[in-house]
Design an enzyme around this catalytic site. Structure first.
Site, PDB file in Angstrom:
ATOM      1  CB  THR A  35      50.128 -12.558 -45.046  1.00 58.39           C
ATOM      2  OG1 THR A  35      50.111 -11.937 -43.772  1.00 58.39           O
ATOM      3  CG2 THR A  35      51.053 -11.795 -45.976  1.00 58.39           C
ATOM      4  N   GLY A  39      49.378  -7.450 -47.232  1.00 57.27           N
ATOM      5  CA  GLY A  39      50.206  -7.652 -46.040  1.00 57.27           C
ATOM      6  C   GLY A  39      49.641  -6.840 -44.893  1.00 57.27           C
ATOM      7  CB  THR A  49      54.458 -19.265 -39.232  1.00 58.36           C
ATOM      8  OG1 THR A  49      54.941 -17.957 -39.476  1.00 58.36           O
ATOM      9  CG2 THR A  49      55.389 -19.975 -38.251  1.00 58.36           C
ATOM     10  CG  ASP A  97      43.121  -7.595 -30.488  1.00 57.91           C
ATOM     11  OD1 ASP A  97      43.833  -6.864 -31.194  1.00 57.91           O
ATOM     12  OD2 ASP A  97      41.906  -7.391 -30.307  1.00 57.91           O
ATOM     13  CD  GLN A 114      81.501   5.653 -15.431  1.00 57.76           C
ATOM     14  OE1 GLN A 114      81.524   6.647 -16.160  1.00 57.76           O
ATOM     15  NE2 GLN A 114      81.512   5.744 -14.128  1.00 57.76           N
ATOM     16  CB  THR A 164      42.306  -3.679 -29.490  1.00 58.64           C
ATOM     17  OG1 THR A 164      41.335  -4.711 -29.620  1.00 58.64           O
ATOM     18  CG2 THR A 164      42.815  -3.304 -30.872  1.00 58.64           C
ATOM     19  CD  GLU A 199      51.382 -13.222 -34.117  1.00 49.10           C
ATOM     20  OE1 GLU A 199      50.671 -12.709 -33.250  1.00 49.10           O
ATOM     21  OE2 GLU A 199      51.778 -14.397 -34.084  1.00 49.10           O
ATOM     22  CD  GLN A 244      56.863   0.949 -39.072  1.00 48.64           C
ATOM     23  OE1 GLN A 244      56.773  -0.264 -39.262  1.00 48.64           O
ATOM     24  NE2 GLN A 244      57.927   1.499 -38.511  1.00 48.64           N
TER      25      GLN A 244
HETATM   26  N1  COS Z   1      39.004  -6.939 -32.741  1.00 49.43           N
HETATM   27  C1  COS Z   1      37.774  -7.107 -33.264  1.00 49.43           C
HETATM   28  N2  COS Z   1      37.360  -6.453 -34.388  1.00 49.43           N
HETATM   29  C2  COS Z   1      38.219  -5.626 -34.975  1.00 49.43           C
HETATM   30  C3  COS Z   1      39.514  -5.397 -34.469  1.00 49.43           C
HETATM   31  C4  COS Z   1      39.885  -6.099 -33.296  1.00 49.43           C
HETATM   32  N3  COS Z   1      41.106  -5.940 -32.756  1.00 49.43           N
HETATM   33  N4  COS Z   1      40.166  -4.520 -35.270  1.00 49.43           N
HETATM   34  C5  COS Z   1      39.297  -4.176 -36.235  1.00 49.43           C
HETATM   35  N5  COS Z   1      38.135  -4.859 -36.051  1.00 49.43           N
HETATM   36  C6  COS Z   1      36.933  -4.747 -36.863  1.00 49.43           C
HETATM   37  C7  COS Z   1      36.487  -3.291 -36.885  1.00 49.43           C
HETATM   38  O1  COS Z   1      35.637  -3.016 -35.793  1.00 49.43           O
HETATM   39  C8  COS Z   1      35.766  -3.179 -38.202  1.00 49.43           C
HETATM   40  O2  COS Z   1      34.456  -3.673 -38.110  1.00 49.43           O
HETATM   41  P1  COS Z   1      33.200  -2.652 -38.283  1.00 49.43           P
HETATM   42  O3  COS Z   1      33.332  -2.104 -39.673  1.00 49.43           O
HETATM   43  O4  COS Z   1      32.026  -3.536 -38.087  1.00 49.43           O
HETATM   44  O5  COS Z   1      33.367  -1.624 -37.218  1.00 49.43           O
HETATM   45  C9  COS Z   1      36.525  -4.163 -39.093  1.00 49.43           C
HETATM   46  O6  COS Z   1      37.208  -5.065 -38.225  1.00 49.43           O
HETATM   47  C10 COS Z   1      37.520  -3.456 -39.971  1.00 49.43           C
HETATM   48  O7  COS Z   1      38.401  -2.749 -39.163  1.00 49.43           O
HETATM   49  P2  COS Z   1      39.228  -1.471 -39.700  1.00 49.43           P
HETATM   50  O8  COS Z   1      38.280  -0.524 -40.319  1.00 49.43           O
HETATM   51  O9  COS Z   1      40.073  -0.999 -38.573  1.00 49.43           O
HETATM   52  O10 COS Z   1      40.096  -2.158 -40.847  1.00 49.43           O
HETATM   53  P3  COS Z   1      41.297  -1.595 -41.723  1.00 49.43           P
HETATM   54  O11 COS Z   1      41.193  -2.223 -43.041  1.00 49.43           O
HETATM   55  O12 COS Z   1      41.367  -0.117 -41.613  1.00 49.43           O
HETATM   56  O13 COS Z   1      42.628  -2.257 -41.060  1.00 49.43           O
HETATM   57  C11 COS Z   1      44.370  -2.870 -39.566  1.00 49.43           C
HETATM   58  C12 COS Z   1      42.907  -2.455 -39.796  1.00 49.43           C
HETATM   59  C13 COS Z   1      45.399  -2.009 -40.239  1.00 49.43           C
HETATM   60  C14 COS Z   1      44.495  -2.745 -38.057  1.00 49.43           C
HETATM   61  C15 COS Z   1      44.521  -4.356 -39.993  1.00 49.43           C
HETATM   62  O14 COS Z   1      44.463  -4.483 -41.391  1.00 49.43           O
HETATM   63  C16 COS Z   1      45.792  -4.984 -39.485  1.00 49.43           C
HETATM   64  O15 COS Z   1      45.899  -5.373 -38.311  1.00 49.43           O
HETATM   65  N6  COS Z   1      46.801  -5.161 -40.382  1.00 49.43           N
HETATM   66  C17 COS Z   1      47.982  -5.893 -40.063  1.00 49.43           C
HETATM   67  C18 COS Z   1      47.754  -7.312 -40.362  1.00 49.43           C
HETATM   68  C19 COS Z   1      48.750  -8.184 -39.702  1.00 49.43           C
HETATM   69  O16 COS Z   1      48.991  -8.090 -38.508  1.00 49.43           O
HETATM   70  N7  COS Z   1      49.342  -9.067 -40.481  1.00 49.43           N
HETATM   71  C20 COS Z   1      50.313  -9.941 -39.954  1.00 49.43           C
HETATM   72  C21 COS Z   1      50.162 -11.223 -40.629  1.00 49.43           C
HETATM   73  S1  COS Z   1      49.293 -12.346 -39.739  1.00 49.43           S
HETATM   74  S2  COS Z   1      50.766 -13.261 -38.777  1.00 49.43           S
END
Ligand code: COS
Length: 386
Positions: free
Chosen positions: A125, A130, A157, A240, A279, A313, A363, A367
């Site tokens: 992040t 974010g 963290t 994941d 209840q 996933t 994580e 949404q």
């Molecule tokens: N495992 C392996 N590869 C993955 C994956 C997963 N779970 N999810 C996405 N990818 C890969 C995709 O396959 C894609 O690769 P290719 O272009 O080669 O196919 C690439 O990563 C980009 O994926 P995507 O197009 O889905 O990316 P986006 O920018 O649209 O974003 C989200 C995806 C929204 C799912 C991502 O940005 C996300 O998880 N955001 C939240 C982040 C988060 O959890 N932050 C918390 C802070 S960390 S504690």
């Protein structure tokens, strides 16, 4: 391979005893002091908790995901700040190394992570990246046998205690989005790496989040995890697994709060009888139990499927969404069942109410989980696999 049942039962029992005897009695103190005592950290080291998700050859317990979730349920039975002490070593701080590290990288860092002598954090992040993690702007520009890192990571963290960070940075600034990102192990003592003051936050006092700043920090090429441009996939794979773990922690907290609600309702009398006999109180407790049981079943199913080699996933996002939202509802009902006492600090319920709010955010927000679930369904349908 499933974890040996007897060893698993003994481990769960040990963790349960540690939580009941050592953590629960000092929850208020940890909240007030914003610190987990060193004696608790030492006990967590002795129990091997820092290394539960590290392979045995590097000193870890190598739990399968199902057993890790069973441990996380137990750790959720007390203030989540305790879990957080080892949380990044168990999860997001170590797993990029476990999943993508070379033998040399693993040998260098995993033994310290497993013992708890090294604290590992996950730095994805940023102030402007974010939920849209793929838009990150921290740069890692190749210069000979090093990459030069510049940028700021936010809300990291355990950053204030970390010895090393898994850092996602853009190696190809001309490529926007996920494709230009690579992952690195960056040691805290690298010149040009600094850590900000811990943020003041709503809950989970005793667990800390800080900025991590890179100013011309030179990181050896051999610290890169996976190939150039593969860092976003590394981060997503780590999440994941992390999402399953957090779901289990949240469900553990729900179980604790149900216990608190039931015990209190049996004691507390209004209208001439224990409130457990009313209840409308029963309904709040019953809904909490049904949702928590559903969350537990989902988590264990998804964990077993991950252990069997399935891509989880979508299931990890389902559990994160459901378990953390359910936990929010349970905590809200706990305040309601306790009434005025739920709002008063002495009873500890208001502290849990504040502590659990972050589960729906970190994580990946609820949404973001919805987006992932919908995308995975669409992808499966297009591939004729729905
Ligand atoms: N495992 C392996 N590869 C993955 C994956 C997963 N779970 N999810 C996405 N990818 C890969 C995709 O396959 C894609 O690769 P290719 O272009 O080669 O196919 C690439 O990563 C980009 O994926 P995507 O197009 O889905 O990316 P986006 O920018 O649209 O974003 C989200 C995806 C929204 C799912 C991502 O940005 C996300 O998880 N955001 C939240 C982040 C988060 O959890 N932050 C918390 C802070 S960390 S504690």
């Amino acid at each position: 391979m499933a974890f040996d049942a007897e060893i698993r039962a003994a481990l769960i029992e040990q963790v349960r005893r540690f939580v009941t005897e050592k953590c629960i009695p000092i929850e208020a103190e940890v909240g007030d002091n914003d610190a987990v005592p060193q004696s608790i950290v030492d006990e967590m080291k002795n129990l091997g908790l820092f290394g539960i998700a590290v392979p045995e050859e590097y000193g870890g317990l190598a739990l399968d995901m199902e057993t890790e979730c069973l441990v996380a349920f137990e750790l959720g039975h007390t203030s989540p700040a305790f879990r957080s002490v080892a949380g990044t070593n168990i999860g997001i701080g170590s797993q990029a190394l476990v999943l993508f590290g070379t033998d040399a990288q693993k040998s260098k860092w995993l033994p310290g992570i497993a013992s708890g002598d090294l604290i590992a954090s996950f730095a994805l992040t940023e102030p402007e990246a974010g939920s849209d993690a793929g838009s990150l702007t921290t740069k890692a520009i190749r210069d000979g046998d090093h990459y030069v890192l510049n940028g700021t990571k936010r809300y990291i963290t355990n950053a204030n205690k970390a010895d090393l960070f898994t850092v996602m940075a853009r190696t190809d600034p001309s490529t926007p989005g996920a494709k230009g990102v690579s992952a690195f192990i960056v040691e805290r003592n690298t010149p040009g790496v600094s850590v900000g003051q811990p943020e003041k936050k709503m809950g989970q006092q005793g667990a800390h989040i800080c900025d991590v700043i890179f100013e011309d920090a030179r990181v050896p090429v051999e610290n890169r995890l996976a190939g150039e441009g593969e860092g976003f996939k590394v981060a997503m794979s780590v999440l994941d697994k992390g999402r399953l773990h957090i779901s289990a922690v949240a469900t553990g907290v729900s179980e604790r709060l149900i216990k608190e609600m039931v015990n209190y309702s049996l004691e507390r009398k209004q209208f001439g009888k224990p409130i457990m006999e009313h209840q409308m109180i029963q309904a709040m407790i019953a809904d909490s139990q049904a949702e928590t049981y559903a969350a537990r079943c989902m988590i264990l199913d998804a964990a077993r499927r991950r252990d069997a080699g399935e891509d989880v996933t979508m299931l990890a996002s389902c559990t994160k969404l459901f378990a953390t939202e359910a936990c929010g509802r349970v905590a809200d009902r706990a305040v309601q069942v306790f009434g005025g006492a739920g709002y008063v600090t002495d009873y500890g319920i208001e502290r849990f109410y504040r502590d659990v709010r972050i589960f729906r955010l970190y994580e990946g927000t609820t949404q973001i989980q919805q987006i992932i679930i919908a995308r995975e369904l669409a992808r499966a349908a297009k591939a004729g696999k729905l």
